[in-house]
Design a protein around this motif. Structure first.
Motif, PDB file in Angstrom:
ATOM      1  N   LYS A   9       0.838  -1.200   0.000  1.00 40.76           N
ATOM      2  CA  LYS A   9       0.000   0.000   0.000  1.00 40.76           C
ATOM      3  C   LYS A   9       0.879   1.258   0.000  1.00 40.76           C
ATOM      4  CE  LYS A   9      -3.805   2.085   2.512  1.00 40.76           C
ATOM      5  NZ  LYS A   9      -4.629   2.027   3.707  1.00 40.76           N
ATOM      6  N   PHE A  10       1.883   1.297   0.837  1.00 47.79           N
ATOM      7  CA  PHE A  10       2.778   2.446   0.961  1.00 47.79           C
ATOM      8  C   PHE A  10       3.507   2.749  -0.346  1.00 47.79           C
ATOM      9  CE2 PHE A  10       6.995   4.167   1.912  1.00 47.79           C
ATOM     10  CZ  PHE A  10       6.657   5.296   2.644  1.00 47.79           C
ATOM     11  N   SER A  11       3.921   1.691  -1.042  1.00 44.91           N
ATOM     12  CA  SER A  11       4.695   1.876  -2.268  1.00 44.91           C
ATOM     13  C   SER A  11       3.818   2.197  -3.475  1.00 44.91           C
ATOM     14  CB  SER A  11       5.528   0.630  -2.558  1.00 44.91           C
ATOM     15  OG  SER A  11       4.686  -0.481  -2.810  1.00 44.91           O
ATOM     16  N   GLY A  12       2.499   2.128  -3.319  1.00 49.16           N
ATOM     17  CA  GLY A  12       1.594   2.461  -4.410  1.00 49.16           C
ATOM     18  C   GLY A  12       1.238   1.288  -5.303  1.00 49.16           C
ATOM     19  N   ILE A  13       1.680   0.096  -4.954  1.00 55.33           N
ATOM     20  CA  ILE A  13       1.336  -1.094  -5.730  1.00 55.33           C
ATOM     21  C   ILE A  13      -0.175  -1.328  -5.647  1.00 55.33           C
ATOM     22  CG2 ILE A  13       1.592  -3.610  -5.915  1.00 55.33           C
ATOM     23  CD1 ILE A  13       4.060  -2.127  -6.836  1.00 55.33           C
ATOM     24  N   THR A  14      -0.735  -1.139  -4.461  1.00 55.84           N
ATOM     25  CA  THR A  14      -2.180  -1.245  -4.264  1.00 55.84           C
ATOM     26  C   THR A  14      -2.673   0.032  -3.606  1.00 55.84           C
ATOM     27  OG1 THR A  14      -2.022  -2.221  -2.060  1.00 55.84           O
ATOM     28  CG2 THR A  14      -2.052  -3.745  -3.927  1.00 55.84           C
ATOM     29  N   LEU A  22      -5.416  -9.658  -0.982  1.00 54.21           N
ATOM     30  CA  LEU A  22      -5.777 -10.582  -2.056  1.00 54.21           C
ATOM     31  C   LEU A  22      -4.573 -10.944  -2.919  1.00 54.21           C
ATOM     32  CD1 LEU A  22      -9.228  -9.168  -3.195  1.00 54.21           C
ATOM     33  CD2 LEU A  22      -8.792 -11.263  -1.898  1.00 54.21           C
ATOM     34  N   MET A  23      -3.742  -9.969  -3.242  1.00 50.24           N
ATOM     35  CA  MET A  23      -2.551 -10.236  -4.048  1.00 50.24           C
ATOM     36  C   MET A  23      -1.617 -11.209  -3.333  1.00 50.24           C
ATOM     37  SD  MET A  23      -1.629  -6.522  -5.623  1.00 50.24           S
ATOM     38  CE  MET A  23      -0.444  -7.126  -6.812  1.00 50.24           C
ATOM     39  N   ILE A  24      -1.461 -10.998  -2.036  1.00 49.84           N
ATOM     40  CA  ILE A  24      -0.563 -11.843  -1.246  1.00 49.84           C
ATOM     41  C   ILE A  24      -1.115 -13.258  -1.147  1.00 49.84           C
ATOM     42  CG2 ILE A  24       0.430 -12.191   1.047  1.00 49.84           C
ATOM     43  CD1 ILE A  24       0.398  -9.034   1.259  1.00 49.84           C
ATOM     44  N   VAL A  29       2.848 -12.223  -4.977  1.00 48.34           N
ATOM     45  CA  VAL A  29       3.926 -11.413  -4.406  1.00 48.34           C
ATOM     46  C   VAL A  29       5.086 -12.319  -3.987  1.00 48.34           C
ATOM     47  CG1 VAL A  29       4.519  -9.775  -2.577  1.00 48.34           C
ATOM     48  CG2 VAL A  29       2.221  -9.756  -3.562  1.00 48.34           C
ATOM     49  N   LYS A  30       6.279 -11.904  -4.372  1.00 51.53           N
ATOM     50  CA  LYS A  30       7.486 -12.619  -3.955  1.00 51.53           C
ATOM     51  C   LYS A  30       8.330 -11.712  -3.072  1.00 51.53           C
ATOM     52  CE  LYS A  30       7.997 -15.555  -8.022  1.00 51.53           C
ATOM     53  NZ  LYS A  30       8.905 -15.926  -9.122  1.00 51.53           N
ATOM     54  N   VAL A  31       8.945 -12.296  -2.065  1.00 58.27           N
ATOM     55  CA  VAL A  31       9.905 -11.592  -1.225  1.00 58.27           C
ATOM     56  C   VAL A  31      11.228 -12.325  -1.380  1.00 58.27           C
ATOM     57  CG1 VAL A  31      10.536 -10.884   1.115  1.00 58.27           C
ATOM     58  CG2 VAL A  31       8.135 -10.822   0.402  1.00 58.27           C
ATOM     59  N   GLN A  48      13.723  -7.552  -1.019  1.00 58.48           N
ATOM     60  CA  GLN A  48      13.231  -7.139  -2.330  1.00 58.48           C
ATOM     61  C   GLN A  48      11.869  -7.769  -2.543  1.00 58.48           C
ATOM     62  OE1 GLN A  48      16.254  -8.225  -5.180  1.00 58.48           O
ATOM     63  NE2 GLN A  48      17.219  -6.226  -4.965  1.00 58.48           N
ATOM     64  N   VAL A  49      10.901  -6.951  -2.950  1.00 57.20           N
ATOM     65  CA  VAL A  49       9.540  -7.413  -3.176  1.00 57.20           C
ATOM     66  C   VAL A  49       9.261  -7.336  -4.674  1.00 57.20           C
ATOM     67  CG1 VAL A  49       7.105  -6.952  -2.707  1.00 57.20           C
ATOM     68  CG2 VAL A  49       8.801  -6.644  -0.891  1.00 57.20           C
ATOM     69  N   THR A  50       8.781  -8.442  -5.236  1.00 56.36           N
ATOM     70  CA  THR A  50       8.466  -8.497  -6.662  1.00 56.36           C
ATOM     71  C   THR A  50       6.974  -8.722  -6.843  1.00 56.36           C
ATOM     72  OG1 THR A  50      10.647  -9.448  -7.114  1.00 56.36           O
ATOM     73  CG2 THR A  50       8.979  -9.639  -8.848  1.00 56.36           C
ATOM     74  N   VAL A  51       6.367  -7.838  -7.642  1.00 50.14           N
ATOM     75  CA  VAL A  51       4.942  -7.933  -7.964  1.00 50.14           C
ATOM     76  C   VAL A  51       4.786  -7.596  -9.439  1.00 50.14           C
ATOM     77  CG1 VAL A  51       2.635  -7.086  -7.436  1.00 50.14           C
ATOM     78  CG2 VAL A  51       4.354  -7.117  -5.638  1.00 50.14           C
ATOM     79  N   ALA A  52       4.085  -8.447 -10.172  1.00 46.90           N
ATOM     80  CA  ALA A  52       3.813  -8.219 -11.596  1.00 46.90           C
ATOM     81  C   ALA A  52       5.094  -7.917 -12.384  1.00 46.90           C
ATOM     82  CB  ALA A  52       2.804  -7.095 -11.759  1.00 46.90           C
TER      83      ALA A  52
END
Length: 66
Positions: A9-14, A22-24, A29-31, A48-52
């Motif tokens: 949420k903070f990073s603007g992904i959601t 729901l994404m998690i 989501v990968k960490v 490092q967080v990877t999404v899409a």
């Protein structure tokens, strides 16, 4: 430290915590290259967080707000 759902949420992904959850839970989501399904996973600066296909460095994102 910041929790994974809060980071998304903070990073603007959601835009909401519900979307982050729901994404998690859906395994989107990968960490550090590993699928993470715990929304309360605590992240540290080196993570490092990877999404899409986009990878975000937790430390860099958090330092931008300081």
């Amino acid at each position: 430290m910041i929790k994974l759902d809060q980071f998304l949420k903070f990073s603007g992904i959601t835009s909401t915590g519900g979307q982050a959850k729901l994404m998690i839970v859906d395994g989107e989501v990968k960490v550090n290259g590993i699928v993470e399904t715990r929304r309360g996973r605590k992240l540290v600066d080196d993570d490092q967080v990877t999404v899409a296909g986009k990878t975000l460095n937790v430390g860099e994102i958090l330092s931008e707000s300081r």
